[in-house]
Write an enzyme that holds these catalytic residues in place. Structure first.
Site, short mmCIF file in Angstrom:
data_model
loop_
_atom_site.label_atom_id
_atom_site.label_comp_id
_atom_site.label_asym_id
_atom_site.label_seq_id
_atom_site.Cartn_x
_atom_site.Cartn_y
_atom_site.Cartn_z
N GLY A 82 1.83 74.95 -14.06
CA GLY A 82 2.21 76.30 -13.64
C GLY A 82 3.52 76.72 -14.29
N GLY A 133 -1.03 71.91 -13.01
CA GLY A 133 -2.03 72.96 -12.90
C GLY A 133 -3.05 72.93 -14.02
CD GLU A 157 2.93 67.96 -9.98
OE1 GLU A 157 1.91 68.52 -9.54
OE2 GLU A 157 3.15 67.79 -11.20
CG ASP A 165 -0.44 71.76 -6.60
OD1 ASP A 165 -0.52 71.05 -7.62
OD2 ASP A 165 -0.01 72.93 -6.64
#
Length: 262
Positions: A82, A133, A157, A165
């Site tokens: 992202g 992402g 991350e 995520d």
């Protein structure tokens, strides 16, 4: 920042995403090309919106059987996650962040159901790193996911204590055979990646089920030509990929992410 509604609207001609072949040329296999070279193809809200709009259009288009998603030629990454900078520098980072994640998760969800609900496969073709992402664009596609020798897969991350995520846990368990009723093929791999942020190379991506085919980067253009001329059936598309794919050997000592040595 775009609102979620605007992100899901129709920025079909956005410069960050373009489509091949041209819309006027009928084809059962379309290609969506990410083109944000300065940002390593990082996903922004408008990028997710452009991809969403095009995939929704193809979900309703009967002749389209597959949509390949790749980076523009010469890109240094498939998708580097992202666009954190765009969110952090927005007038209201919280509003921008919420809008981005709504658009990104809607995109990941649509990718995950395109084949089952709309009979249109999304085929990611990662000729470069799929990070965060960008890994999300890979892991939800079914049943085909393609990489070249330049690919890599990671959620960096995790190295600073954040959790992965984009549906990481769900998708990883499904792809590596650890879903309900299935015997785990690589038990603990999802936890290893989530705890370490380790980077898998292209061979590991195939070996552990994250990708289905490893195609040499020099053959990508010819592969796309063949796909464009292929009969629009899942079996024919898989056969075309099989023709270009190379075998992945056993892990080498000291190579890759280190998972094989554990």
């Amino acid at each position: 920042a775009l609102s979620p509604a605007a992100a899901a609207a129709a920025p079909l001609s956005h410069a960050d995403v373009f489509e091949l072949p041209p819309a006027a040329a009928p084809s059962a296999v379309r290609t969506l090309v990410l083109h944000r070279p300065k940002a390593l193809n990082a996903l922004a809200t408008h990028t997710c919106g452009a991809l969403l709009a095009r995939l929704r259009r193809h979900a309703r288009a009967g002749p389209v059987r597959a949509v390949v998603v790749r980076a523009a030629e010469g890109a240094r990454a498939f998708c580097a996650g992202g666009d954190v900078k765009a969110i952090a520098t927005a007038a209201d980072p919280i509003v921008a962040g919420v809008g981005f994640f709504r658009a990104e998760y809607a995109l990941d969800y649509l990718i995950s159901v395109m084949e089952a609900r709309h009979e249109t496969m999304v085929i990611p073709l990662a000729d470069g790193a799929a990070i965060g992402g960008g890994a999300g664009l890979m892991i939800h596609a079914a049943p085909l996911r393609v990489v070249t020798e330049r690919a890599a897969f990671a959620f960096p991350e995790c190295e600073i204590g954040l959790i992965p995520d984009v549906g990481f846990a769900h998708a990883m368990r499904r792809m590596t055979g650890a879903g309900a009723g299935a015997r785990p093929q690589h038990p603990g791999l999802d936890r290893f990646l989530a705890l370490t942020g380790a980077r898998l190379d292209a061979a590991e991506m195939v070996r552990y089920g994250i990708a289905t085919h490893l195609v040499p980067s020099h053959a990508v253009a010819k592969l796309e030509e063949l796909l464009a001329a292929t009969s629009p059936t899942a079996a024919a598309i898989r056969d075309a990929l099989d023709d270009f794919a190379v075998a992945v050997g056993p892990p080498t000592e000291g190579g890759g992410s280190g998972w094989a040595a554990l």
